[in-house]
Design an enzyme around this catalytic site. Sequence first.
Site, PDB file in Angstrom:
ATOM      1  N   CYS A   1       0.974  -1.147   0.043  1.00 15.92           N
ATOM      2  CA  CYS A   1      -0.003   0.034   0.030  1.00 15.92           C
ATOM      3  C   CYS A   1       0.967   1.455  -0.067  1.00 15.92           C
ATOM      4  CB  CYS A   1      -0.921  -0.084   1.174  1.00 15.92           C
ATOM      5  SG  CYS A   1      -0.032  -0.408   2.726  1.00 15.92           S
TER       6      CYS A   1
ATOM      7  N   HIS B   1      -2.337   7.002   3.536  1.00 11.55           N
ATOM      8  CA  HIS B   1      -0.901   6.924   3.864  1.00 11.55           C
ATOM      9  C   HIS B   1      -0.552   8.126   3.072  1.00 11.55           C
ATOM     10  CE1 HIS B   1      -1.059   3.231   5.413  1.00 11.55           C
ATOM     11  NE2 HIS B   1      -0.463   2.555   4.600  1.00 11.55           N
TER      12      HIS B   1
END
Length: 346
Positions: free
Chosen positions: A150, A244
């Site tokens: 990710c 993120h």
Amino acid sequence: MTVRVGVLGATGAVGQRLIQLLEPHPEFEIAALTASDESAGHPYRDVAKWRIDTPIPEEVGEMTVTATTPEAVPDDVPLLFSSLPSTVGAKVETPFCEAGYVVSSNSSNARMESDVPLVIPEVNGDHLEALEIQREERGWDGALVKNPNCSTITFVPTLAALAEAGIGLETVHVATLQAVSGAGYDGVTSMEIIDNAIPHIGSEEAKLETESRKLLGEFDGTALADHEMEVAASCNRIPTIDGHLENVWIETSEDPSPEEVREAFAEYPSLSLHSSPEPLIHVFEDPERPQPRLDRTVGDGMAIAAGGVRESTFGIQYNCLAHNTLRGAAGASVLNGELLVEEGYV
């Protein structure tokens, strides 16, 4: 034509996201759910500790969970999405491929194997051609495709945009500020993360540094040559739920202006696949953006947000953000599945 699909590891956090994305999908029909032996034989609703902020789809909730073995999955389910822990994926994904299933996997095992395509469709969809080598060398009727970590997915599309614009990448430094959902529901305790930041995420730095070079590498039909850029990463866990955020510094063979970098981001193309957003990279002029709480759902959680582009003593510095469980995990696997269907591998 609707493709019948299955989810391996359907009760976990990424498995739940897969169900959330697949249930309304116009091209896919959920036809099989697998989980641990303890969950097998029970209705999905009874064994999934549902953590998603939308209800369990009614039909899915009533489906019976099966064991994670090829024998337990119907033959007319050609495409499987794997959200298994890597230790489990390393054991069971190969038997599914040997049995003829095509597996689009989020699990980290086998990502760096030479004949396993590691794919972000908008970046390196042509790497799927390695499946011909994979099938020939391994004797599989099925196939195994991986999406990256990710955190890797968050910044690699921005690097690809620069490379596409002819901006030669030489050195990349990236510092990540990663949400707690990336560790799974039980991955980080509240006592660890509240009022805190953890400046290390096991094996995460290595994934960013190696996966990015494979993704931007060149496949010549027989072998993949990794990109020659140098990548250094530092990974931090922070107390955000999803999204993120990454700070990126690039050194290039050219001397691009911030305006040229922003233009490269904005013009980088998406694909005509259902889950590929338009635009792929959403560019903010406001230097305080992107922010996880405000911007993780751009493009329905499938776009990359970028901003804060400026000159620095190192070269160009910018920030980028992606929703780690949508674009960075479940959505990435679904998008790879769409590409596999479009390219005729399913």
